[in-house]
Structures are given as structure tokens and as C-alpha cells.
Design a protein around this motif. Structure first.
Motif, PDB file in Angstrom:
ATOM      1  N   SER A  83       7.253  -1.304  15.295  1.00 29.05           N
ATOM      2  CA  SER A  83       7.835  -2.654  15.292  1.00 29.05           C
ATOM      3  C   SER A  83       9.333  -2.603  15.574  1.00 29.05           C
ATOM      4  CB  SER A  83       7.519  -3.405  14.000  1.00 29.05           C
ATOM      5  OG  SER A  83       7.878  -2.649  12.883  1.00 29.05           O
ATOM      6  N   ARG A  84       9.991  -1.509  15.207  1.00 31.27           N
ATOM      7  CA  ARG A  84      11.416  -1.389  15.522  1.00 31.27           C
ATOM      8  C   ARG A  84      11.626  -1.156  17.022  1.00 31.27           C
ATOM      9  NH1 ARG A  84      13.420  -0.993  10.295  1.00 31.27           N
ATOM     10  NH2 ARG A  84      12.364   0.482   8.925  1.00 31.27           N
ATOM     11  N   PHE A  85      10.727  -0.370  17.638  1.00 32.92           N
ATOM     12  CA  PHE A  85      10.822  -0.206  19.103  1.00 32.92           C
ATOM     13  C   PHE A  85      10.673  -1.563  19.777  1.00 32.92           C
ATOM     14  CE2 PHE A  85      10.193   4.431  18.726  1.00 32.92           C
ATOM     15  CZ  PHE A  85      11.072   4.865  19.704  1.00 32.92           C
TER      16      PHE A  85
ATOM     17  N   THR B 246       1.161   6.297   7.897  1.00 34.91           N
ATOM     18  CA  THR B 246       0.717   5.055   8.552  1.00 34.91           C
ATOM     19  C   THR B 246       1.862   4.047   8.571  1.00 34.91           C
ATOM     20  OG1 THR B 246      -1.437   5.480   7.584  1.00 34.91           O
ATOM     21  CG2 THR B 246      -1.112   3.305   8.546  1.00 34.91           C
ATOM     22  N   PHE B 247       2.546   3.942   7.427  1.00 36.57           N
ATOM     23  CA  PHE B 247       3.653   2.984   7.357  1.00 36.57           C
ATOM     24  C   PHE B 247       4.714   3.320   8.408  1.00 36.57           C
ATOM     25  CE2 PHE B 247       7.556   1.034   6.074  1.00 36.57           C
ATOM     26  CZ  PHE B 247       7.149  -0.204   5.607  1.00 36.57           C
ATOM     27  N   GLN B 248       5.076   4.617   8.517  1.00 36.68           N
ATOM     28  CA  GLN B 248       6.144   4.983   9.469  1.00 36.68           C
ATOM     29  C   GLN B 248       5.718   4.738  10.914  1.00 36.68           C
ATOM     30  OE1 GLN B 248       8.518   5.582   6.325  1.00 36.68           O
ATOM     31  NE2 GLN B 248       9.166   5.290   8.422  1.00 36.68           N
TER      32      GLN B 248
ATOM     33  N   MET C  88       0.836  -1.204   0.000  1.00 39.59           N
ATOM     34  CA  MET C  88       0.000   0.000   0.000  1.00 39.59           C
ATOM     35  C   MET C  88       0.871   1.254   0.000  1.00 39.59           C
ATOM     36  SD  MET C  88      -2.529  -1.683   2.741  1.00 39.59           S
ATOM     37  CE  MET C  88      -3.602  -0.406   3.295  1.00 39.59           C
ATOM     38  N   MET C  89       1.969   1.210   0.782  1.00 41.69           N
ATOM     39  CA  MET C  89       2.861   2.375   0.858  1.00 41.69           C
ATOM     40  C   MET C  89       3.526   2.629  -0.491  1.00 41.69           C
ATOM     41  SD  MET C  89       6.334   3.179   1.240  1.00 41.69           S
ATOM     42  CE  MET C  89       7.081   1.647   1.748  1.00 41.69           C
ATOM     43  N   TYR C  90       3.978   1.557  -1.171  1.00 43.51           N
ATOM     44  CA  TYR C  90       4.618   1.772  -2.468  1.00 43.51           C
ATOM     45  C   TYR C  90       3.606   2.184  -3.539  1.00 43.51           C
ATOM     46  CZ  TYR C  90       9.335   0.245  -1.188  1.00 43.51           C
ATOM     47  OH  TYR C  90      10.592   0.178  -0.646  1.00 43.51           O
TER      48      TYR C  90
ATOM     49  N   SER D 165      17.038   4.979  11.913  1.00 48.90           N
ATOM     50  CA  SER D 165      16.938   5.083  10.447  1.00 48.90           C
ATOM     51  C   SER D 165      15.480   5.283  10.044  1.00 48.90           C
ATOM     52  CB  SER D 165      17.543   3.873   9.743  1.00 48.90           C
ATOM     53  OG  SER D 165      17.296   2.675  10.424  1.00 48.90           O
ATOM     54  N   ASP D 166      14.553   4.771  10.873  1.00 48.21           N
ATOM     55  CA  ASP D 166      13.141   5.002  10.578  1.00 48.21           C
ATOM     56  C   ASP D 166      12.894   6.507  10.428  1.00 48.21           C
ATOM     57  OD1 ASP D 166      10.539   3.018  11.005  1.00 48.21           O
ATOM     58  OD2 ASP D 166      10.067   5.148  11.215  1.00 48.21           O
ATOM     59  N   ARG D 167      13.466   7.278  11.370  1.00 47.88           N
ATOM     60  CA  ARG D 167      13.238   8.738  11.348  1.00 47.88           C
ATOM     61  C   ARG D 167      14.178   9.474  10.389  1.00 47.88           C
ATOM     62  NH1 ARG D 167      12.716  12.503  16.722  1.00 47.88           N
ATOM     63  NH2 ARG D 167      13.060  14.539  15.784  1.00 47.88           N
TER      64      ARG D 167
ATOM     65  N   GLU E  89      18.733  -5.194  12.329  1.00 46.00           N
ATOM     66  CA  GLU E  89      18.687  -4.777  10.939  1.00 46.00           C
ATOM     67  C   GLU E  89      17.849  -3.499  10.901  1.00 46.00           C
ATOM     68  OE1 GLU E  89      17.159  -6.598   6.837  1.00 46.00           O
ATOM     69  OE2 GLU E  89      17.495  -8.065   8.413  1.00 46.00           O
ATOM     70  N   ARG E  90      18.477  -2.389  10.704  1.00 47.50           N
ATOM     71  CA  ARG E  90      17.914  -1.035  10.827  1.00 47.50           C
ATOM     72  C   ARG E  90      17.463  -0.765  12.264  1.00 47.50           C
ATOM     73  NH1 ARG E  90      15.316  -1.330   5.303  1.00 47.50           N
ATOM     74  NH2 ARG E  90      16.884  -0.464   3.890  1.00 47.50           N
ATOM     75  N   SER E  91      16.971   0.468  12.496  1.00 45.55           N
ATOM     76  CA  SER E  91      16.705   0.892  13.877  1.00 45.55           C
ATOM     77  C   SER E  91      15.628   1.969  13.911  1.00 45.55           C
ATOM     78  CB  SER E  91      17.994   1.472  14.460  1.00 45.55           C
ATOM     79  OG  SER E  91      18.391   2.601  13.689  1.00 45.55           O
TER      80      SER E  91
HETATM   81  N1  LIG Z   1       8.894   3.991   3.556  1.00 45.61           N
HETATM   82  C1  LIG Z   1       9.624   3.166   4.273  1.00 45.61           C
HETATM   83  N2  LIG Z   1       9.906   3.474   5.555  1.00 45.61           N
HETATM   84  C2  LIG Z   1      10.673   2.688   6.347  1.00 45.61           C
HETATM   85  O1  LIG Z   1      10.921   2.998   7.518  1.00 45.61           O
HETATM   86  C3  LIG Z   1      11.141   1.471   5.774  1.00 45.61           C
HETATM   87  N3  LIG Z   1      11.895   0.462   6.242  1.00 45.61           N
HETATM   88  C4  LIG Z   1      12.014  -0.434   5.269  1.00 45.61           C
HETATM   89  N4  LIG Z   1      11.336  -0.012   4.181  1.00 45.61           N
HETATM   90  C5  LIG Z   1      11.167  -0.770   2.943  1.00 45.61           C
HETATM   91  C6  LIG Z   1      12.393  -0.895   2.101  1.00 45.61           C
HETATM   92  C7  LIG Z   1      12.248  -2.269   1.489  1.00 45.61           C
HETATM   93  O2  LIG Z   1      11.423  -2.174   0.336  1.00 45.61           O
HETATM   94  C8  LIG Z   1      11.506  -3.061   2.538  1.00 45.61           C
HETATM   95  C9  LIG Z   1      12.375  -3.942   3.424  1.00 45.61           C
HETATM   96  O3  LIG Z   1      13.409  -3.213   3.979  1.00 45.61           O
HETATM   97  O4  LIG Z   1      10.818  -2.098   3.340  1.00 45.61           O
HETATM   98  C10 LIG Z   1      10.794   1.174   4.450  1.00 45.61           C
HETATM   99  N5  LIG Z   1      10.054   1.996   3.705  1.00 45.61           N
END
Ligand SMILES: Nc1nc(=O)c2ncn([C@H]3C[C@H](O)[C@@H](CO)O3)c2[nH]1
Ligand SMILES: Nc1ncnc2c1ncn2[C@@H]1O[C@H](COP(=O)(O)OP(=O)(O)OP(=O)(O)O)[C@@H](O)[C@H]1O
Length: 320
Positions: free
Chosen positions: A159-161, A151-153, A140-142, A189-191, A184-186
Motif C-alpha cells: 500500500s505504501r508503494f 503478511t502485514f509487512q 491480527m498483527m498485534y 520505514s516499512d523495511r 506519512e511514512r514510506s
Molecule cells: N508492524 C508494523 N509494520 C508497519 O510497517 C507498520 N506501519 C504502521 N504500523 C502500525 C503502527 C500503528 O499502530 C498503526 C498506524 O501507524 O500501524 C505498522 N506496524
């Protein structure tokens, strides 16, 4: 269409469980103790003492709830490191390599499958019934980033917390070596990569961005040491290389991802981790050591490169 206010209240609801564990570490200055006061306590002395006791009680409760004794709340010996890098640069592949090398390193994968399978039942009882619908938030986000990025963020960050709040397994606590939890990420990086990028692209509007930053800062500050990192491994490769690997992997949701998007994410990584020009809001994160690895190297096929990478990682962990 959901109003931002509605979305925030949904986020607060979803965070209810972890919100319960929120704890404070030494946020106050010195406070009076009843037994050391020379004169009868004033109302403000009593208020300060009560606040101190309530704070201690909630700290004890939260430790009890998370199943950890006071000394285990944040075992200082266990290091926490995140692997950062562009989409398809090879983080999961590299994480699997680390996991296979050393039993003292525990790798926590990015919860992509959770984002692809959001279950929504009409009530808890019905969650497992045939009425349950599953939506793919990543897709949906893509497909409609303007509608779904905020919503995605909220969900990716939540889920990262959750991941970063997981205590280390018992075997790590008794390890004689250097135990490391590798994410794997944090939440950072989300922000500072994704949400910021979506804001700059206009997919998150200024109101949503202000709200995201407000709750992100609140949660990072409240969880304190529990979500701090000691180091970052930055897997760096030209966006073109990431594009090749993205195509090779063929994840269905990413089929419309363009090189331009990977270019923008690359620039965000460079600004945060190399040039250090991204504005960061947390003191410890500003000073964090970063190990940069050239991820364009084909370490999958080349044992020598693999060994060089592992040596660099071991040396890096030993310095943290
Ligand atoms: N918009 C957006 N925000 C995020 O925090 C985020 N973290 C990962 N991704 C996307 C990248 C890969 O397609 C896929 C797996 O990493 O998810 C994100 N997309
Ligand atoms: N060093 C490498 N050399 C050659 N191929 C690689 C290398 N690292 C990863 N790959 C391949 O690139 C593709 C993407 O790798 P991977 O899934 O590990 O990326 P990722 O960074 O975890 O992606 P995402 O950002 O989506 O989480 C996979 O097909 C993997 O086999």
C-alpha cells in the motif's frame, strides 16, 4: 498455515497491477545503433538493439498506462518528502497542519483504514455481496505477531508503494512555488523500521526476512525515480511521550502495545535517521537530507511553536 512460497506468490499476484507498470531507467550501458555500425551487425549487436527497442517500448507503454507524457513521468520540480517517527508521535496531526498551511503541499495519509478492513470475497463478482468477510490485519498483527507480521509487512509495503506511485495532481504541476508531495511514512520505514524490528524480535523468521528484502529491493530498483524521496522529516520524541499520546488517542488495536515496543521502534529510528548505522541498500537514501523536529513540543496548543515548525519545514523544502 501458509508456506512462505505461497505467500510470495500471493504477493506477486496482488502486485500484478503495479507490476504491469514496472519500468527501467537507464540501467544499461551504451548500446550499438544499427545506423552507426561500420560493419554488418553481429548476432549480439542485433540482440542488444532489440533489447533497447523493447525497453523503450515498455517505457512508452508504462507511461501511457499511468496517463503521463514522457516529460511528466517524474516531474523534477515536484519534491517528495516522508514524515517519519514512532507510533503516535504526531505524524498525522503534523501532516494535517502542513496541509492547512500551503496549497502547494499535498499530504498522503498512511492507509491505516485499509489495513483494518481487508475485504475477502470468494470471487470478484461476490466482493460486494453479503458473503464478503472483512478482516482487521492491524489487529491480527498485534494479537499474533509471529503469525501475521510477514503478511502485514507485505500488505503495508504494497500500500505504501501504491501511495508513492501516485502522480502529483495537475495543480501541483502548474504551481509557481515549491510543490511537495508529503507521505506519512514510506516504503523505506516499512523495511528499515518495522520489518527489521519484527525480524529482530523473532516475529519474522530468517526465511521470511530474506524474501521480504529480496522483493523490496527488486521493487525499489525497478520503480527507480518514481519511489525516490528528496527528504525526510523526522518527528522525534521520547517513547514515553508517544505512549501518553497513544493512550490519549485510544485506537482499539493498540491497547496491548507496551512501552518496550515503542522503545525498540525509537532505537530503530535513531539508528536509521540520526546515527546512520542501519545498513541501507539504496545509494540515494544513504545521502538523504533529514530535518529533525522535536515532536514533544505541544504545537497543537502553542501557535509560536507551530510557526517555528512551519518556517523550518519551508526552509528545508527550499534546500531540496
Ligand atoms: N508492524 C508494523 N509494520 C508497519 O510497517 C507498520 N506501519 C504502521 N504500523 C502500525 C503502527 C500503528 O499502530 C498503526 C498506524 O501507524 O500501524 C505498522 N506496524
Ligand atoms: N504536538 C502534539 N502535542 C500534543 N498532542 C499531540 C501532538 N501531536 C499529536 N498529538 C496527539 O497525539 C495523538 C497521536 O497523534 P497522531 O495520530 O497524529 O500520531 P501518529 O504519529 O500519526 O500515529 P501513528 O504512528 O499511529 O500513525 C493524537 O491524539 C493527537 O491529538
Amino acid at each position: 498455515m501458509c508456506s512462505p512460497l505461497h505467500r510470495v506468490s500471493k504477493l506477486t499476484e496482488s502486485l500484478g497491477l503495479i507490476g504491469f507498470q514496472v519500468r527501467r531507467f537507464g540501467c544499461y550501458g551504451p548500446r550499438p545503433r544499427l545506423e552507426t555500425l561500420q560493419t554488418p551487425p553481429t548476432t549480439s549487436d542485433l540482440r542488444a538493439i532489440m533489447a533497447q527497442k523493447t525497453s523503450r517500448l515498455s517505457l512508452t507503454c508504462s507511461r501511457y498506462l499511468s496517463g503521463l507524457s514522457p516529460s511528466e513521468t517524474r516531474p523534477a520540480r515536484v519534491k517528495r518528502v516522508s514524515i517519519e517517527g514512532n507510533i503516535a508521535v504526531g505524524k498525522s496531526t503534523f501532516a494535517r497542519l502542513l496541509q492547512s498551511v500551503c496549497p502547494d503541499w499535498e499530504v498522503m495519509a498512511e492507509p491505516v483504514s485499509k489495513w483494518q478492513n481487508i475485504e475477502s470475497g470468494t470471487s470478484k463478482k461476490e466482493a460486494a455481496s453479503p458473503q464478503t468477510t472483512v478482516s482487521n490485519l492491524l489487529q491480527m498483527m498485534y494479537e499474533d505477531p509471529q503469525r501475521w507480521s510477514y503478511t502485514f509487512q507485505t500488505y503495508s509495503c504494497m500500500s505504501r508503494f501504491r501511495t508513492q506511485l501516485q502522480p502529483p495532481p495537475a495543480r501541483m504541476l502548474s504551481s509557481e512555488g515549491t510543490p511537495v508531495q508529503v507521505y506519512e511514512r514510506s516504503v523505506y520505514s516499512d523495511r528499515y523500521i518495522f520489518a527489521l524490528n519484527m525480524f529482530e524480535l523473532g516475529c519474522i523468521n530468517p526465511t521470511e526476512w530474506a524474501i521480504y528484502q529480496d522483493w523490496h529491493s527488486l521493487l525499489v530498483e525497478q520503480f527507480g525515480h518514481q519511489v525516490e524521496l528528496e527528504g525526510i522529516i523526522y518527528l522525534r520524541a521520547p517513547p514515553q511521550k508517544c505512549m501518553e499520546r497513544l493512550k490519549l488517542r485510544g485506537r482499539a488495536e493498540e491497547k496491548e502495545v507496551k512501552l518496550d515496543y515503542l522503545d525498540k521502534l525509537h532505537v530503530q529510528h535513531e539508528k536509521w535517521l540520526v546515527e546512520k548505522s542501519t545498513e541501507i541498500h539504496f545509494e540515494k537514501l544513504k545521502q538523504i537530507p533529514v530535518l529533525q523536529l522535536d515532536a514533544s513540543e505541544e504545537f497543537l496548543r502553542d501557535q509560536e511553536v507551530r510557526e517555528q515548525f512551519i518556517t523550518k519545514v519551508k526552509n528545508f523544502f527550499n534546500t531540496l
